[in-house]
Motif scaffolding. Structure first.
Motif, short mmCIF file in Angstrom:
data_model
loop_
_atom_site.label_atom_id
_atom_site.label_comp_id
_atom_site.label_asym_id
_atom_site.label_seq_id
_atom_site.Cartn_x
_atom_site.Cartn_y
_atom_site.Cartn_z
N CYS A 8 0.61 4.33 1.44
CA CYS A 8 0.44 5.75 1.14
C CYS A 8 -0.91 6.51 1.27
N LEU A 9 -1.53 6.55 2.16
CA LEU A 9 -3.01 6.58 2.89
C LEU A 9 -2.36 7.14 3.90
N ALA A 36 -5.16 -0.55 -2.97
CA ALA A 36 -4.45 0.10 -1.42
C ALA A 36 -5.24 -1.52 -0.97
N TYR A 37 -6.82 -1.59 -1.00
CA TYR A 37 -7.48 -2.37 -0.09
C TYR A 37 -7.04 -4.31 -0.20
N LYS A 38 -6.42 -4.35 -1.28
CA LYS A 38 -5.83 -6.05 -2.31
C LYS A 38 -4.71 -6.09 -1.66
N LYS A 70 1.40 -0.23 14.53
CA LYS A 70 1.10 -1.44 13.34
C LYS A 70 0.24 -0.20 12.86
N TRP A 71 -1.14 0.38 12.18
CA TRP A 71 -1.59 1.28 12.00
C TRP A 71 -0.96 2.11 11.13
N ASN A 72 -0.41 2.79 12.12
CA ASN A 72 1.12 4.06 10.85
C ASN A 72 1.73 3.27 10.64
N TRP A 87 -11.50 9.35 5.00
CA TRP A 87 -11.75 7.92 5.52
C TRP A 87 -11.12 7.32 7.01
N LEU A 88 -10.26 7.09 6.66
CA LEU A 88 -8.93 5.97 6.96
C LEU A 88 -8.90 7.49 8.64
N SER A 89 -8.70 8.48 8.21
CA SER A 89 -8.13 9.33 9.14
C SER A 89 -9.25 9.09 10.27
#
Length: 140
Positions: free
Chosen positions: A118-119, A85-87, A109-111, A124-126
């Motif tokens: 699929c995160l 997902a990071y990559k 954009k974030w959403n 942590w992102l939340s």
């Protein structure tokens, strides 16, 4: 503590060695700092996500805008997100963070990125999204 002078140069304002990193120790340090600073409280303080220091800032500098260091947060994406997902999505996260002009645009954009990656349930992102007012440029 670092600051910026009238020429835009980073300067050392103060240095302290604390035997314990407690709220009381940080409050003491900030109160001592205020005694020697003629201009009053700083307008903004930027720190990492140290919860104890954040409490001390709210006590010692109640009118100071407390921000979280965007570098500390963005450098954690590679560790906190699944590698794939990071990559695949890091550039889109960067665009959401840096290339938005207002709060609504950032949120949208974030959403979109979080959903595509699929995160949506990533803890942590939340938590970073919940703190966005203190680190995302569009909010500050």
């Amino acid at each position: 503590m670092l600051g910026v002078d009238n020429h835009g140069q980073t300067i050392v304002l103060a240095c302290a060695f604390l035997s314990k990193e407690t709220t009381e120790s940080f409050v003491w340090m900030f109160e001592e700092f205020k005694k020697v600073m003629l201009g009053g409280e700083p307008k903004t303080i930027i720190i990492d996500q140290d919860a104890v220091m954040a409490i001390a800032i709210s006590i010692a500098f109640p009118t100071t805008f407390h921000r979280l260091c965007i570098w500390h947060i963005t450098s954690k994406f590679s560790v906190k997100l699944p590698h794939s997902a990071y990559k695949e999505y890091w550039l889109e996260f960067q665009k959401a963070i840096w290339d938005t002009d207002n709060k609504d645009e950032f949120d949208a954009k974030w959403n979109i990125v979080v959903t595509k990656a699929c995160l949506t349930d990533h803890p942590w992102l939340s938590s970073m999204f919940d703190l966005r007012e203190s680190w995302v440029p569009a909010y500050t």
